[in-house]
Write a protein that holds these residues in place. Structure first.
Motif, PDB file in Angstrom:
ATOM      1  N   GLY A   1       0.842  -1.197   0.000  1.00  0.00           N
ATOM      2  CA  GLY A   1       0.000   0.000   0.000  1.00  0.00           C
ATOM      3  C   GLY A   1       0.871   1.238   0.000  1.00  0.00           C
ATOM      4  N   TRP A   2       0.399   2.288  -0.627  1.00  0.00           N
ATOM      5  CA  TRP A   2       1.170   3.524  -0.696  1.00  0.00           C
ATOM      6  C   TRP A   2       1.331   4.151   0.676  1.00  0.00           C
ATOM      7  CZ3 TRP A   2       3.796   4.616  -4.894  1.00  0.00           C
ATOM      8  CH2 TRP A   2       3.334   4.169  -6.141  1.00  0.00           C
TER       9      TRP A   2
ATOM     10  N   LYS B   1       3.964  10.204  -2.589  1.00  0.00           N
ATOM     11  CA  LYS B   1       3.733   8.783  -2.367  1.00  0.00           C
ATOM     12  C   LYS B   1       5.017   7.982  -2.529  1.00  0.00           C
ATOM     13  CE  LYS B   1      -1.118   8.431  -3.784  1.00  0.00           C
ATOM     14  NZ  LYS B   1      -2.075   7.764  -4.716  1.00  0.00           N
ATOM     15  N   ARG B   2       5.153   6.948  -1.728  1.00  0.00           N
ATOM     16  CA  ARG B   2       6.248   6.003  -1.913  1.00  0.00           C
ATOM     17  C   ARG B   2       5.746   4.605  -1.596  1.00  0.00           C
ATOM     18  NH1 ARG B   2       8.689   5.141   3.214  1.00  0.00           N
ATOM     19  NH2 ARG B   2       7.970   6.613   4.809  1.00  0.00           N
ATOM     20  N   TRP B   3       6.366   3.652  -2.244  1.00  0.00           N
ATOM     21  CA  TRP B   3       5.942   2.257  -2.112  1.00  0.00           C
ATOM     22  C   TRP B   3       6.909   1.517  -1.180  1.00  0.00           C
ATOM     23  CZ3 TRP B   3       1.524   0.048  -3.403  1.00  0.00           C
ATOM     24  CH2 TRP B   3       1.426  -1.350  -3.415  1.00  0.00           C
ATOM     25  N   PRO B   4       6.393   0.884  -0.140  1.00  0.00           N
ATOM     26  CA  PRO B   4       7.300   0.183   0.778  1.00  0.00           C
ATOM     27  C   PRO B   4       7.832  -1.102   0.141  1.00  0.00           C
ATOM     28  CG  PRO B   4       5.027  -0.275   1.370  1.00  0.00           C
ATOM     29  CD  PRO B   4       4.985   0.727   0.240  1.00  0.00           C
ATOM     30  N   VAL B   5       9.120  -1.331   0.285  1.00  0.00           N
ATOM     31  CA  VAL B   5       9.714  -2.590  -0.181  1.00  0.00           C
ATOM     32  C   VAL B   5      10.377  -3.254   1.019  1.00  0.00           C
ATOM     33  CG1 VAL B   5      11.358  -3.693  -1.733  1.00  0.00           C
ATOM     34  CG2 VAL B   5      10.090  -1.684  -2.498  1.00  0.00           C
TER      35      VAL B   5
ATOM     36  N   ARG C   1       4.049   5.492 -12.149  1.00  0.00           N
ATOM     37  CA  ARG C   1       5.391   5.877 -12.563  1.00  0.00           C
ATOM     38  C   ARG C   1       6.329   5.997 -11.365  1.00  0.00           C
ATOM     39  NH1 ARG C   1       5.262  10.281 -17.287  1.00  0.00           N
ATOM     40  NH2 ARG C   1       7.023   9.012 -17.954  1.00  0.00           N
ATOM     41  N   GLU C   2       5.784   5.796 -10.164  1.00  0.00           N
ATOM     42  CA  GLU C   2       6.597   5.876  -8.945  1.00  0.00           C
ATOM     43  C   GLU C   2       7.293   4.560  -8.632  1.00  0.00           C
ATOM     44  OE1 GLU C   2       7.147   8.696  -7.330  1.00  0.00           O
ATOM     45  OE2 GLU C   2       5.880   9.724  -8.799  1.00  0.00           O
ATOM     46  N   ARG C   3       6.755   3.466  -9.140  1.00  0.00           N
ATOM     47  CA  ARG C   3       7.367   2.150  -8.969  1.00  0.00           C
ATOM     48  C   ARG C   3       6.786   1.221 -10.010  1.00  0.00           C
ATOM     49  NH1 ARG C   3       2.766   0.835  -8.901  1.00  0.00           N
ATOM     50  NH2 ARG C   3       1.397   0.388  -7.141  1.00  0.00           N
TER      51      ARG C   3
END
Length: 263
Positions: free
Chosen positions: A155-156, A164-168, A230-232
Protein backbone atom coordinates in the motif's frame (compact mmCIF):
# COMPACT_ATOMS: atom_id res chain seq x y z
CA UNK A 1 -3.52 -26.88 -6.80
CA UNK A 2 -3.54 -23.15 -7.51
CA UNK A 3 -5.89 -21.21 -5.25
CA UNK A 4 -9.09 -20.83 -7.25
CA UNK A 5 -10.15 -17.46 -5.85
CA UNK A 6 -11.82 -16.49 -9.14
CA UNK A 7 -14.65 -18.96 -8.55
CA UNK A 8 -15.61 -17.15 -5.36
CA UNK A 9 -18.85 -15.26 -6.02
CA UNK A 10 -17.66 -12.14 -4.19
CA UNK A 11 -14.28 -12.08 -5.90
CA UNK A 12 -15.68 -12.75 -9.35
CA UNK A 13 -18.27 -10.01 -8.97
CA UNK A 14 -15.60 -7.51 -7.94
CA UNK A 15 -13.27 -8.63 -10.73
CA UNK A 16 -16.00 -8.24 -13.33
CA UNK A 17 -16.16 -4.52 -12.52
CA UNK A 18 -12.48 -3.81 -13.22
CA UNK A 19 -11.85 -1.67 -16.34
CA UNK A 20 -9.89 -4.46 -18.05
CA UNK A 21 -12.77 -6.86 -17.43
CA UNK A 22 -15.28 -4.45 -18.95
CA UNK A 23 -13.21 -3.04 -21.82
CA UNK A 24 -10.85 -5.91 -22.63
CA UNK A 25 -7.32 -5.57 -23.96
CA UNK A 26 -7.63 -1.92 -24.92
CA UNK A 27 -8.51 -1.11 -21.30
CA UNK A 28 -5.31 -2.74 -20.01
CA UNK A 29 -2.69 0.04 -20.11
CA UNK A 30 0.19 -2.44 -20.55
CA UNK A 31 -1.41 -4.04 -23.62
CA UNK A 32 0.40 -1.87 -26.24
CA UNK A 33 3.75 -2.91 -24.74
CA UNK A 34 2.76 -6.58 -24.66
CA UNK A 35 1.39 -6.46 -28.19
CA UNK A 36 4.71 -5.06 -29.45
CA UNK A 37 6.44 -8.19 -28.10
CA UNK A 38 4.20 -10.63 -29.96
CA UNK A 39 5.01 -12.36 -33.24
CA UNK A 40 2.69 -12.23 -36.23
CA UNK A 41 -0.40 -14.32 -35.50
CA UNK A 42 -1.14 -15.50 -39.04
CA UNK A 43 -1.36 -19.30 -39.11
CA UNK A 44 0.03 -19.67 -35.58
CA UNK A 45 -0.96 -22.20 -32.93
CA UNK A 46 -1.46 -20.25 -29.70
CA UNK A 47 -1.89 -21.18 -26.04
CA UNK A 48 -3.20 -18.63 -23.51
CA UNK A 49 -2.42 -19.65 -19.91
CA UNK A 50 -4.87 -18.10 -17.47
CA UNK A 51 -7.11 -16.85 -20.24
CA UNK A 52 -9.75 -15.27 -18.02
CA UNK A 53 -12.50 -13.75 -20.16
CA UNK A 54 -10.77 -14.89 -23.33
CA UNK A 55 -9.99 -11.39 -24.59
CA UNK A 56 -6.55 -12.38 -25.90
CA UNK A 57 -7.82 -15.65 -27.39
CA UNK A 58 -10.36 -13.81 -29.51
CA UNK A 59 -7.85 -11.13 -30.47
CA UNK A 60 -5.31 -13.76 -31.61
CA UNK A 61 -7.94 -15.56 -33.68
CA UNK A 62 -9.08 -12.33 -35.31
CA UNK A 63 -5.43 -11.54 -36.06
CA UNK A 64 -5.13 -14.75 -38.05
CA UNK A 65 -4.11 -17.49 -35.60
CA UNK A 66 -5.06 -20.92 -36.91
CA UNK A 67 -5.72 -22.43 -33.48
CA UNK A 68 -6.07 -20.83 -30.05
CA UNK A 69 -6.55 -22.70 -26.78
CA UNK A 70 -7.39 -20.73 -23.65
CA UNK A 71 -7.02 -22.48 -20.31
CA UNK A 72 -7.98 -21.34 -16.84
CA UNK A 73 -8.53 -22.94 -13.44
CA UNK A 74 -11.76 -20.97 -12.94
CA UNK A 75 -15.07 -22.35 -14.20
CA UNK A 76 -16.62 -18.90 -13.91
CA UNK A 77 -13.92 -17.36 -16.08
CA UNK A 78 -14.27 -20.03 -18.74
CA UNK A 79 -18.06 -19.72 -18.77
CA UNK A 80 -17.71 -15.96 -19.21
CA UNK A 81 -15.19 -16.43 -22.03
CA UNK A 82 -17.41 -18.92 -23.85
CA UNK A 83 -20.39 -16.62 -23.51
CA UNK A 84 -18.65 -13.58 -24.98
CA UNK A 85 -18.58 -14.86 -28.54
CA UNK A 86 -17.58 -17.94 -30.48
CA UNK A 87 -14.77 -18.21 -33.00
CA UNK A 88 -14.01 -21.30 -35.03
CA UNK A 89 -10.31 -21.13 -34.13
CA UNK A 90 -10.83 -20.71 -30.36
CA UNK A 91 -11.46 -23.36 -27.73
CA UNK A 92 -11.28 -23.35 -23.93
CA UNK A 93 -10.33 -25.90 -21.30
CA UNK A 94 -10.22 -26.01 -17.51
CA UNK A 95 -6.68 -26.63 -16.29
CA UNK A 96 -4.55 -25.92 -13.24
CA UNK A 97 -1.23 -24.37 -14.28
CA UNK A 98 0.47 -26.21 -11.42
CA UNK A 99 -0.25 -29.42 -13.36
CA UNK A 100 0.38 -28.23 -16.91
CA UNK A 101 1.45 -30.93 -19.37
CA UNK A 102 1.67 -30.19 -23.09
CA UNK A 103 2.24 -32.36 -26.15
CA UNK A 104 5.79 -31.80 -27.44
CA UNK A 105 6.29 -29.02 -30.00
CA UNK A 106 2.59 -28.21 -30.27
CA UNK A 107 2.45 -24.38 -30.04
CA UNK A 108 4.09 -21.45 -31.79
CA UNK A 109 3.23 -19.01 -29.00
CA UNK A 110 2.48 -19.37 -25.32
CA UNK A 111 0.99 -16.19 -23.83
CA UNK A 112 -0.04 -15.34 -20.31
CA UNK A 113 -1.31 -12.18 -18.67
CA UNK A 114 -1.04 -11.77 -14.90
CA UNK A 115 -1.29 -15.47 -14.04
CA UNK A 116 2.20 -16.84 -13.33
CA UNK A 117 2.47 -15.03 -9.99
CA UNK A 118 -0.25 -17.35 -8.65
CA UNK A 119 1.83 -20.43 -9.49
CA UNK A 120 4.10 -21.91 -6.84
CA UNK A 121 5.82 -24.40 -9.16
CA UNK A 122 7.24 -21.76 -11.53
CA UNK A 123 10.23 -23.81 -12.72
CA UNK A 124 8.02 -26.84 -13.41
CA UNK A 125 5.62 -24.64 -15.36
CA UNK A 126 8.45 -23.25 -17.51
CA UNK A 127 9.70 -26.75 -18.28
CA UNK A 128 6.22 -27.75 -19.45
CA UNK A 129 5.95 -24.64 -21.63
CA UNK A 130 9.33 -25.25 -23.20
CA UNK A 131 8.35 -28.81 -24.08
CA UNK A 132 5.13 -27.57 -25.67
CA UNK A 133 6.73 -24.94 -27.88
CA UNK A 134 7.75 -25.64 -31.45
CA UNK A 135 11.24 -24.71 -32.68
CA UNK A 136 11.28 -20.95 -33.04
CA UNK A 137 8.36 -20.64 -30.61
CA UNK A 138 7.83 -17.71 -28.27
CA UNK A 139 6.78 -17.20 -24.66
CA UNK A 140 5.35 -13.78 -23.81
CA UNK A 141 3.92 -13.08 -20.37
CA UNK A 142 3.23 -10.48 -17.73
CA UNK A 143 3.30 -10.77 -13.96
CA UNK A 144 3.10 -8.40 -11.04
CA UNK A 145 6.55 -6.89 -10.57
CA UNK A 146 8.54 -8.32 -7.63
CA UNK A 147 8.86 -4.83 -6.15
CA UNK A 148 5.08 -4.53 -6.20
CA UNK A 149 4.58 -8.00 -4.68
CA UNK A 150 7.31 -7.97 -2.04
CA UNK A 151 5.73 -5.98 0.83
CA UNK A 152 4.02 -7.92 3.57
CA UNK A 153 1.52 -5.06 3.82
CA UNK A 154 1.34 -3.49 0.36
CA UNK A 155 0.00 0.00 0.00
CA UNK A 156 1.17 3.52 -0.70
CA UNK A 157 2.78 5.53 2.07
CA UNK A 158 2.49 9.32 1.95
CA UNK A 159 5.09 11.65 3.45
CA UNK A 160 4.53 15.06 5.03
CA UNK A 161 4.82 16.74 1.63
CA UNK A 162 2.12 14.51 0.17
CA UNK A 163 4.52 12.46 -1.95
CA UNK A 164 3.73 8.78 -2.37
CA UNK A 165 6.25 6.00 -1.91
CA UNK A 166 5.94 2.26 -2.11
CA UNK A 167 7.30 0.18 0.78
CA UNK A 168 9.71 -2.59 -0.18
CA UNK A 169 10.31 -5.03 2.63
CA UNK A 170 11.02 -8.75 2.84
CA UNK A 171 12.18 -8.63 -0.78
CA UNK A 172 14.62 -11.52 -0.42
CA UNK A 173 12.08 -13.65 1.44
CA UNK A 174 10.49 -15.44 -1.48
CA UNK A 175 7.24 -17.33 -1.21
CA UNK A 176 3.55 -16.72 -0.62
CA UNK A 177 2.10 -13.30 -0.05
CA UNK A 178 -1.45 -13.01 1.26
CA UNK A 179 -3.33 -9.82 0.46
CA UNK A 180 -6.85 -8.49 0.46
CA UNK A 181 -7.30 -7.71 -3.23
CA UNK A 182 -10.99 -7.68 -4.20
CA UNK A 183 -11.51 -10.31 -1.49
CA UNK A 184 -9.67 -11.39 1.68
CA UNK A 185 -6.94 -14.02 1.58
CA UNK A 186 -5.69 -13.86 -2.01
CA UNK A 187 -2.44 -15.85 -2.27
CA UNK A 188 0.29 -14.85 -4.71
CA UNK A 189 3.86 -16.12 -5.02
CA UNK A 190 6.65 -13.56 -4.63
CA UNK A 191 9.89 -14.23 -6.48
CA UNK A 192 12.81 -11.85 -6.92
CA UNK A 193 13.60 -10.44 -10.32
CA UNK A 194 16.73 -12.60 -10.42
CA UNK A 195 14.80 -15.79 -9.65
CA UNK A 196 12.19 -14.93 -12.26
CA UNK A 197 14.73 -14.41 -15.02
CA UNK A 198 17.24 -17.11 -14.05
CA UNK A 199 14.51 -19.75 -14.06
CA UNK A 200 13.79 -18.85 -17.68
CA UNK A 201 17.47 -19.16 -18.61
CA UNK A 202 17.78 -22.47 -16.76
CA UNK A 203 14.74 -23.79 -18.63
CA UNK A 204 16.46 -23.03 -21.93
CA UNK A 205 14.77 -19.80 -22.95
CA UNK A 206 16.53 -16.87 -24.57
CA UNK A 207 15.43 -13.48 -23.31
CA UNK A 208 14.33 -11.12 -26.04
CA UNK A 209 12.68 -8.30 -24.11
CA UNK A 210 12.26 -7.43 -20.44
CA UNK A 211 10.17 -4.41 -19.49
CA UNK A 212 9.48 -3.03 -16.05
CA UNK A 213 6.30 -1.49 -17.30
CA UNK A 214 5.15 2.02 -16.54
CA UNK A 215 2.62 4.25 -18.31
CA UNK A 216 3.74 6.69 -20.97
CA UNK A 217 3.23 10.43 -20.67
CA UNK A 218 0.45 10.16 -23.24
CA UNK A 219 -1.33 7.51 -21.17
CA UNK A 220 -1.05 9.59 -18.01
CA UNK A 221 -2.43 12.60 -19.88
CA UNK A 222 -5.47 10.55 -20.89
CA UNK A 223 -5.79 8.79 -17.52
CA UNK A 224 -4.31 10.93 -14.72
CA UNK A 225 -4.90 8.12 -12.19
CA UNK A 226 -2.05 6.22 -13.87
CA UNK A 227 0.49 8.82 -12.69
CA UNK A 228 1.22 6.91 -9.49
CA UNK A 229 2.30 3.90 -11.55
CA UNK A 230 5.39 5.88 -12.56
CA UNK A 231 6.60 5.88 -8.95
CA UNK A 232 7.37 2.15 -8.97
CA UNK A 233 7.00 -0.70 -11.45
CA UNK A 234 3.74 -2.57 -10.96
CA UNK A 235 4.13 -5.01 -13.85
CA UNK A 236 6.95 -7.03 -15.37
CA UNK A 237 6.66 -7.99 -19.05
CA UNK A 238 8.92 -10.67 -20.51
CA UNK A 239 9.32 -12.00 -24.04
CA UNK A 240 11.59 -14.91 -24.87
CA UNK A 241 12.28 -17.56 -27.47
CA UNK A 242 13.63 -21.07 -27.40
CA UNK A 243 17.33 -21.57 -26.92
CA UNK A 244 19.50 -24.58 -26.27
CA UNK A 245 19.28 -26.12 -22.80
CA UNK A 246 22.03 -24.58 -20.70
CA UNK A 247 25.15 -26.68 -20.39
CA UNK A 248 27.94 -26.43 -17.88
CA UNK A 249 31.26 -25.55 -19.43
CA UNK A 250 34.80 -25.15 -18.20
CA UNK A 251 36.38 -21.83 -19.08
CA UNK A 252 40.06 -22.08 -19.83
CA UNK A 253 42.15 -18.94 -20.08
CA UNK A 254 45.51 -19.22 -21.84
CA UNK A 255 48.19 -16.65 -21.17
CA UNK A 256 50.17 -15.41 -24.13
CA UNK A 257 53.89 -16.25 -24.05
CA UNK A 258 54.87 -12.60 -24.03
CA UNK A 259 52.19 -11.56 -21.52
CA UNK A 260 53.49 -11.00 -18.00
CA UNK A 261 51.86 -13.00 -15.23
CA UNK A 262 49.67 -11.07 -12.81
CA UNK A 263 50.93 -10.94 -9.25
Amino acid sequence: MTQNIYDSDAFFTAYSQLPRSVGGLDSAPEWPALRAMLPEMQGKSVLDLGCGYGWFCRWAAEAGAARVLGVDVSEKMLAQAAGMGEHAAVSYARLDLEQLALPPASYDLVYSSLAFHYVEGYATLLAAIRQGLQPGGKLVFSIEHPIFMAPRQPGWLTDAQGRKRWPVDSYQQQGPRVSDWLAPGVIKQHRTLGTTINALLQAGFQLEHVEEWGPSEEQVALQPALAEERERPMLLLIGCGLGSPPQLATLRVKRKVDEPALT
